[in-house]
Design a protein around this motif. Structure first.
Motif, PDB file in Angstrom:
ATOM      1  N   ILE A  86       0.876  -1.176   0.000  1.00  0.00           N
ATOM      2  CA  ILE A  86       0.000   0.000   0.000  1.00  0.00           C
ATOM      3  C   ILE A  86       0.913   1.225   0.000  1.00  0.00           C
ATOM      4  CG2 ILE A  86      -1.869   1.237   1.126  1.00  0.00           C
ATOM      5  CD1 ILE A  86      -2.653  -1.410   2.440  1.00  0.00           C
ATOM      6  N   PRO A  87       1.241   1.735  -1.186  1.00  0.00           N
ATOM      7  CA  PRO A  87       2.136   2.887  -1.281  1.00  0.00           C
ATOM      8  C   PRO A  87       1.432   4.174  -0.835  1.00  0.00           C
ATOM      9  CG  PRO A  87       1.361   2.254  -3.456  1.00  0.00           C
ATOM     10  CD  PRO A  87       0.826   1.230  -2.505  1.00  0.00           C
ATOM     11  N   PRO A  88       2.199   5.224  -0.589  1.00  0.00           N
ATOM     12  CA  PRO A  88       1.621   6.496  -0.123  1.00  0.00           C
ATOM     13  C   PRO A  88       0.501   7.049  -0.986  1.00  0.00           C
ATOM     14  CG  PRO A  88       3.991   6.543   0.156  1.00  0.00           C
ATOM     15  CD  PRO A  88       3.667   5.282  -0.614  1.00  0.00           C
ATOM     16  N   ASP A  89       0.601   6.932  -2.301  1.00  0.00           N
ATOM     17  CA  ASP A  89      -0.467   7.485  -3.138  1.00  0.00           C
ATOM     18  C   ASP A  89      -1.793   6.755  -2.928  1.00  0.00           C
ATOM     19  OD1 ASP A  89       0.669   5.237  -4.415  1.00  0.00           O
ATOM     20  OD2 ASP A  89       0.130   5.956  -6.405  1.00  0.00           O
ATOM     21  N   LYS A  90      -1.741   5.458  -2.643  1.00  0.00           N
ATOM     22  CA  LYS A  90      -2.975   4.715  -2.370  1.00  0.00           C
ATOM     23  C   LYS A  90      -3.548   5.126  -1.009  1.00  0.00           C
ATOM     24  CE  LYS A  90      -5.516   0.563  -2.452  1.00  0.00           C
ATOM     25  NZ  LYS A  90      -5.672  -0.785  -2.920  1.00  0.00           N
ATOM     26  N   VAL A  91      -2.686   5.339   0.004  1.00  0.00           N
ATOM     27  CA  VAL A  91      -3.157   5.804   1.316  1.00  0.00           C
ATOM     28  C   VAL A  91      -3.871   7.139   1.146  1.00  0.00           C
ATOM     29  CG1 VAL A  91      -2.439   6.625   3.600  1.00  0.00           C
ATOM     30  CG2 VAL A  91      -1.406   4.554   2.637  1.00  0.00           C
ATOM     31  N   LYS A  92      -3.247   8.047   0.413  1.00  0.00           N
ATOM     32  CA  LYS A  92      -3.869   9.363   0.190  1.00  0.00           C
ATOM     33  C   LYS A  92      -5.201   9.215  -0.518  1.00  0.00           C
ATOM     34  CE  LYS A  92       0.507  11.771   0.196  1.00  0.00           C
ATOM     35  NZ  LYS A  92       1.557  12.384  -0.587  1.00  0.00           N
ATOM     36  N   ASN A  93      -5.257   8.377  -1.528  1.00  0.00           N
ATOM     37  CA  ASN A  93      -6.492   8.167  -2.282  1.00  0.00           C
ATOM     38  C   ASN A  93      -7.597   7.602  -1.385  1.00  0.00           C
ATOM     39  OD1 ASN A  93      -8.431   7.727  -4.230  1.00  0.00           O
ATOM     40  ND2 ASN A  93      -7.262   6.207  -5.348  1.00  0.00           N
ATOM     41  N   LEU A  94      -7.285   6.593  -0.595  1.00  0.00           N
ATOM     42  CA  LEU A  94      -8.286   5.958   0.267  1.00  0.00           C
ATOM     43  C   LEU A  94      -8.833   6.914   1.330  1.00  0.00           C
ATOM     44  CD1 LEU A  94      -6.577   2.493   0.843  1.00  0.00           C
ATOM     45  CD2 LEU A  94      -8.794   2.861  -0.264  1.00  0.00           C
TER      46      LEU A  94
END
Length: 129
Positions: A86-94
């Motif tokens: 779960i890379p940072p861009d996915k955390v931000k998106n979620l």
């Protein structure tokens, strides 16, 4: 009185009890996730975030640890989980879908199942009502 509540339950089925010292929905002021989101199948990530959001008070904070596995030849898609990348861009998106402030605190190299990985530590803040 202030304290720590530890509740063992199926996270997706959890419904806060109204007869204990925990008396309202969105009851938790904070949460620590080191190993839950990365263990959930990617198809359930949005459901996990929505459930976590539903039990966190406005202004609440989450300390979240995720990772990015290198996989075979650096291809994340081939890195079988759990733990899932779960890379940072996915955390931000979620979490931005729920208007959370997402702050990356740390990023460092680690090893998972004998593979090189990068671990990320976030503080997520739920907006105040």
């Amino acid at each position: 009185s202030k304290g720590i509540s530890i509740i063992c339950d199926d996270f997706f089925e959890f419904c806060p009890p109204s007869t204990t010292t925990i008396t309202t929905p969105s009851l938790f002021a904070s949460a620590f996730d080191r190993g839950a989101l990365v263990a959930v199948a990617p198809s359930s990530h949005e459901q996990y975030v929505a459930k976590l959001d539903s039990v966190l008070r406005p202004g609440g904070k989450i300390l979240l640890v995720t990772l990015l596995r290198a996989g075979e030849g650096g291809n994340v898609a081939t890195a079988a989980g759990p733990p899932f990348s779960i890379p940072p861009d996915k955390v931000k998106n979620l979490f931005c879908r729920h208007q959370y402030d997402v702050q990356l605190l740390d990023e460092h190299a680690t090893e998972i199942k004998g593979e090189t990985a990068t671990e990320f530590v976030f503080v997520l803040t739920k907006p105040k009502a």
